[in-house]
Design an enzyme around this catalytic site. Structure first.
Site, PDB file in Angstrom:
ATOM      1  N   ALA A  39       6.660  38.221 -27.384  1.00 27.43           N
ATOM      2  CA  ALA A  39       6.876  39.544 -26.689  1.00 27.43           C
ATOM      3  C   ALA A  39       7.603  40.665 -27.580  1.00 27.43           C
ATOM      4  O   ALA A  39       7.270  41.826 -27.260  1.00 27.43           O
ATOM      5  CB  ALA A  39       8.042  39.257 -25.713  1.00 27.43           C
ATOM      6  N   ALA A  40       8.290  40.580 -28.882  1.00 26.89           N
ATOM      7  CA  ALA A  40       8.840  41.502 -29.510  1.00 26.89           C
ATOM      8  C   ALA A  40       7.911  42.450 -30.057  1.00 26.89           C
ATOM      9  O   ALA A  40       6.712  42.235 -30.263  1.00 26.89           O
ATOM     10  CB  ALA A  40       9.714  40.891 -30.741  1.00 26.89           C
ATOM     11  N   PRO A  41       8.153  43.812 -30.117  1.00 29.33           N
ATOM     12  CA  PRO A  41       9.577  44.436 -29.831  1.00 29.33           C
ATOM     13  C   PRO A  41       9.533  44.840 -28.162  1.00 29.33           C
ATOM     14  O   PRO A  41      10.433  45.462 -28.033  1.00 29.33           O
ATOM     15  CB  PRO A  41       9.297  45.711 -30.603  1.00 29.33           C
ATOM     16  CG  PRO A  41       7.986  46.101 -30.758  1.00 29.33           C
ATOM     17  CD  PRO A  41       7.235  44.730 -30.722  1.00 29.33           C
ATOM     18  N   SER A  81       6.923  46.316 -26.023  1.00 22.94           N
ATOM     19  CA  SER A  81       6.159  47.436 -25.265  1.00 22.94           C
ATOM     20  C   SER A  81       5.407  46.863 -24.279  1.00 22.94           C
ATOM     21  O   SER A  81       5.573  47.242 -23.154  1.00 22.94           O
ATOM     22  CB  SER A  81       4.890  47.821 -26.305  1.00 22.94           C
ATOM     23  OG  SER A  81       5.769  48.130 -27.393  1.00 22.94           O
ATOM     24  N   LYS A  82       4.791  45.542 -24.398  1.00 21.85           N
ATOM     25  CA  LYS A  82       3.996  44.834 -23.313  1.00 21.85           C
ATOM     26  C   LYS A  82       4.853  44.321 -22.198  1.00 21.85           C
ATOM     27  O   LYS A  82       4.550  44.316 -21.137  1.00 21.85           O
ATOM     28  CB  LYS A  82       2.887  44.011 -23.896  1.00 21.85           C
ATOM     29  CG  LYS A  82       1.999  44.950 -24.727  1.00 21.85           C
ATOM     30  CD  LYS A  82       0.980  43.843 -25.502  1.00 21.85           C
ATOM     31  CE  LYS A  82       0.103  44.615 -26.533  1.00 21.85           C
ATOM     32  NZ  LYS A  82       0.925  44.997 -27.612  1.00 21.85           N
ATOM     33  N   ASP A 137      10.032  35.398 -27.877  1.00 24.66           N
ATOM     34  CA  ASP A 137       9.807  35.484 -29.530  1.00 24.66           C
ATOM     35  C   ASP A 137      10.444  34.661 -30.418  1.00 24.66           C
ATOM     36  O   ASP A 137      11.475  33.957 -30.190  1.00 24.66           O
ATOM     37  CB  ASP A 137      10.146  37.113 -29.926  1.00 24.66           C
ATOM     38  CG  ASP A 137       9.018  37.613 -30.987  1.00 24.66           C
ATOM     39  OD1 ASP A 137       8.097  37.912 -30.736  1.00 24.66           O
ATOM     40  OD2 ASP A 137       9.394  37.437 -32.203  1.00 24.66           O
ATOM     41  N   ASP A 176      10.003  29.106 -30.646  1.00 26.45           N
ATOM     42  CA  ASP A 176       8.538  29.070 -31.282  1.00 26.45           C
ATOM     43  C   ASP A 176       7.851  28.858 -30.264  1.00 26.45           C
ATOM     44  O   ASP A 176       7.838  27.867 -29.312  1.00 26.45           O
ATOM     45  CB  ASP A 176       8.536  27.674 -32.376  1.00 26.45           C
ATOM     46  CG  ASP A 176       6.940  27.641 -32.975  1.00 26.45           C
ATOM     47  OD1 ASP A 176       5.953  28.106 -32.239  1.00 26.45           O
ATOM     48  OD2 ASP A 176       6.931  26.837 -33.914  1.00 26.45           O
ATOM     49  N   ASP A 213      -0.043  37.823 -27.052  1.00 26.27           N
ATOM     50  CA  ASP A 213      -0.450  38.881 -27.810  1.00 26.27           C
ATOM     51  C   ASP A 213      -0.046  38.509 -29.188  1.00 26.27           C
ATOM     52  O   ASP A 213       1.138  38.802 -29.711  1.00 26.27           O
ATOM     53  CB  ASP A 213       0.510  40.205 -27.426  1.00 26.27           C
ATOM     54  CG  ASP A 213       0.385  41.386 -28.149  1.00 26.27           C
ATOM     55  OD1 ASP A 213      -0.961  41.429 -28.661  1.00 26.27           O
ATOM     56  OD2 ASP A 213       1.292  42.092 -28.343  1.00 26.27           O
ATOM     57  N   CYS A 257      -4.708  42.499 -32.516  1.00 22.33           N
ATOM     58  CA  CYS A 257      -4.742  44.239 -32.823  1.00 22.33           C
ATOM     59  C   CYS A 257      -5.459  43.931 -34.438  1.00 22.33           C
ATOM     60  O   CYS A 257      -5.261  44.801 -35.360  1.00 22.33           O
ATOM     61  CB  CYS A 257      -3.615  45.098 -32.829  1.00 22.33           C
ATOM     62  SG  CYS A 257      -2.369  44.364 -33.894  1.00 22.33           S
TER      63      CYS A 257
END
Lengths: 314, 161
Positions: free
Chosen positions: A117-119, A121-122, A140, A167, A185, A238
Site C-alpha cells: 500500500a505505501a505510500p 495514493s491508491k 506494507d 510481508d 500494486d 508501473c
C-alpha cells in the site's frame, strides 16, 4: 535538455517487445509527468475544493478515467505546499496511477485489502470510494514506508482503515478468504515512470526483472488467497517487462483453478492488450484481456493492469 | 491499543462539552487509547476485522490527545466534530491560517478557557493551538503536515538548531 541513457540490456530488451515504438518511448521518458490530483470528498464537497484552487489561480480539467481526478493545465503554485494539500482536501497523484483502483471499483460496505500500500495514493483512493462504509486494510512490508502511508491516510481523514506492517506473502496465514476486493500494486522495475527518475533506465538489468518477478508471483497468489469466492483482485505494476506482468498473471492462472481473467473496459484512454507470446513461449490467449499502457499512449505513466475474478460464491 | 472504558468515555464527553460545547461526539464510533493520552477513532466493523489480523500498526484516525484533563484535537478530530464545536474557537483570517499551518505562533487579545483553542478558517476546522499566558497561540500542527517556511535572510538563523 540532457540525453536519456538506456542500459544496453534494456535497449536490447525493449527492441524485442512487440508493438513498442522505442523513439516514442524515449520521447515520453524525456517529458515530465503531468501534475494531477484527486479531490477528497471524504472531507469536503468536490466543487468547494475546486473553487478554492481556482481562487489560487490553478486551472485544471477532469481526468476522464478517474472519478474526482483532475490534471493541472495552468498554475504556477506548487500544489504540495498548499493549504488544500496539507489539510488533505486534495491528494497529488499521477493520472494513470488512478486507474488500478478504478478497475478494482471498490463499493461502500466491502472489505478491501491493499497488499503493497505505501505510500498510500491508491489506499486513499480506495477509502474515498468506500465512503466510510466497509473496511480498508492497507499493508506494507517497510516500516519507513508505513510511516508515510499512515501520514497520508491520516491527512485524508480515513476512519475505517487498519494499517499493517508485514510481508504481504504471509497475509493468507490469517486472512484467507477474508476480502471482497484485493489490490496487488506490486513492487516493480518502474520502467513506466522513468521520466521521474532517469536512473531507472540506466541501471535496469534482466536480473532485476527476474528477481522482482519471483516476489510478484508470490504476492499475486497470496493476494488471491485472501479473496472471498466471488471476489476480485487487480494486479498492477508501473513497468513494461513481460516477466513482471503477463508471466506473473499466467503463474496465478496456472496455480489457482478458480482464477479467471476479466475484461477491462477503459473508455477515453489509449492502451493495448496484454502480450500472449514472448521469447518463443506461448502464454495463455486470455492474457489479451489484460491491459498495457505505454508512457507515450497518453503522455503519462506506463502501467500494466489485470483484473481477476475468484470463481464461486461466498 | 485499548478501548476506552464507558467511564473514560463519559469523562471525555464531559470534558469536550465543558471545553468546546460539544453535545454529541463520535456516537457511532469506537474510541481507542493508543498511548500517551492519544485517542483514535474507528468503526465497529474495522475493529472486528482487526481482531483477525496480525502486524497491526494503526487503526482508524488519530482524533485527540488528553493531558491533565485538557483536550487537544487533531486537525481530523476537529473536522469530525465540525459544527458541534461551539466554544473556544478562533476564526482565522488568510494571513493567520498561513501562520497556523506553518506552526508559527499567533498573537491573540481574547482570553480563552482551557489550554487549547480550535482554529477555524471559513468552514474548515484546523485542529488545536496551545494558549500561552502571554496571549500567544501555538498551533499543534505536526511537522510532517506543516506548510514549509520559505528561507529568507531574516529567518535563516531561526532555522538553525
Amino acid at each position: 535538455m540532457g540525453e536519456i541513457k538506456l542500459s544496453e540490456s534494456l535497449r536490447e530488451y525493449l527492441s524485442r517487445m512487440p508493438d513498442l515504438d522505442l523513439d516514442l518511448l524515449l520521447e515520453a521518458y524525456r517529458k515530465p509527468l503531468p501534475t494531477s490530483f484527486r479531490v477528497n470528498t471524504l472531507k469536503m464537497d468536490e466543487h468547494e475544493i475546486l473553487e478554492m484552487l481556482k481562487e489560487k489561480g490553478v486551472s485544471f480539467k477532469e481526468i476522464p478515467w478517474a472519478r474526482y481526478g483532475y490534471v493541472v493545465e495552468h498554475g504556477s503554485i506548487d500544489l504540495g505546499k498548499t493549504l488544500e494539500h496539507m489539510l488533505g482536501l486534495i491528494y497529488i497523484q499521477a493520472p494513470i496511477s488512478m486507474l488500478p483502483v478504478e478497475v478494482l471499483d471498490p463499493k461502500p460496505g466491502e472489505k478491501v485489502l491493499d497488499l503493497c500500500a505505501a505510500p498510500g495514493s491508491k489506499s486513499t483512493q480506495i477509502a474515498q470510494l468506500l465512503n466510510g462504509l466497509g473496511v480498508l486494510v492497507a499493508n506494507d512490508i517497510s516500516f519507513e514506508r508505513v510511516k508515510a502511508l499512515a501520514s497520508n491516510l491520516q491527512r485524508f481523514g480515513v476512519l475505517n482503515v487498519i494499517i499493517t506492517l508485514m510481508d504481504g506473502r504471509k497475509f493468507p496465514r490469517f486472512a484467507r478468504e477474508c476480502f471482497d476486493k484485493v489490490l496487488v500494486d506490486a513492487p516493480c522495475s518502474s520502467l513506466g515512470i522513468v521520466s521521474k527518475n532517469w536512473g531507472i533506465a540506466r541501471s535496469w538489468s534482466p536480473e532485476i526483472a527476474k528477481r522482482l518477478s519471483k516476489v510478484q508471483r508470490q504476492l499475486i497468489v497470496a493476494g488471491f488467497d485472501c479473496l472471498k469466492p466471488g471476489g476480485e483482485l487487480v494486479y498492477a505494476t508501473c513497468t513494461l517487462t513481460v516477466e513482471e506482468n503477463e508471466m506473473v498473471v499466467q503463474h496465478l492462472l496456472e496455480r489457482r483453478e478458480s482464477a479467471v481473467l476479466k475484461e477491462i473496459d477503459l473508455p477515453s484512454l489509449r492502451y493495448r492488450s496484454g502480450i500472449v507470446e514472448w521469447n518463443g513461449i506461448e502464454l495463455g490467449k486470455e492474457l489479451r484481456k489484460t491491459v498495457r499502457i505505454m508512457p507515450y499512449d497518453n503522455w503519462a505513466e506506463g502501467f500494466y493492469i489485470a483484473r481477476i475474478l475468484k470463481e464461486g460464491s461466498s | 491499543m485499548k478501548l476506552l472504558s464507558p467511564r473514560e468515555r463519559k469523562f471525555l464527553e464531559n470534558r469536550l462539552k465543558s471545553l468546546y460545547g460539544v453535545e454529541d461526539c463520535f456516537d457511532d464510533l469506537v474510541l481507542i487509547k493508543c498511548g500517551r493520552g492519544r485517542i483514535r477513532a474507528t468503526t465497529k466493523e474495522t475493529l472486528e476485522l482487526a481482531s483477525r489480523l496480525r502486524g497491526i500498526q494503526q487503526i482508524g484516525l488519530y482524533v485527540m490527545k488528553i493531558s491533565n484533563g485538557d483536550i487537544s484535537l487533531s486537525v481530523e478530530g476537529s473536522q469530525l466534530l465540525d459544527d458541534e464545536i461551539k466554544n473556544n474557537i478562533i476564526e482565522l483570517d488568510e494571513e493567520q491560517v498561513e501562520k497556523w499551518m506553518k506552526a508559527i505562533p499567533i498573537k491573540t487579545e481574547i482570553a480563552y478557557r482551557g489550554r487549547y483553542v480550535i482554529g477555524k478558517f471559513n468552514r474548515l476546522y484546523l485542529g488545536s493551538a496551545r494558549v500561552s499566558r502571554g496571549g500567544l497561540l501555538y498551533p499543534q500542527i505536526p511537522k510532517w503536515r506543516r506548510i514549509p517556511i520559505a528561507k529568507t535572510r531574516n529567518n535563516m538563523h531561526s532555522q538553525l538548531p
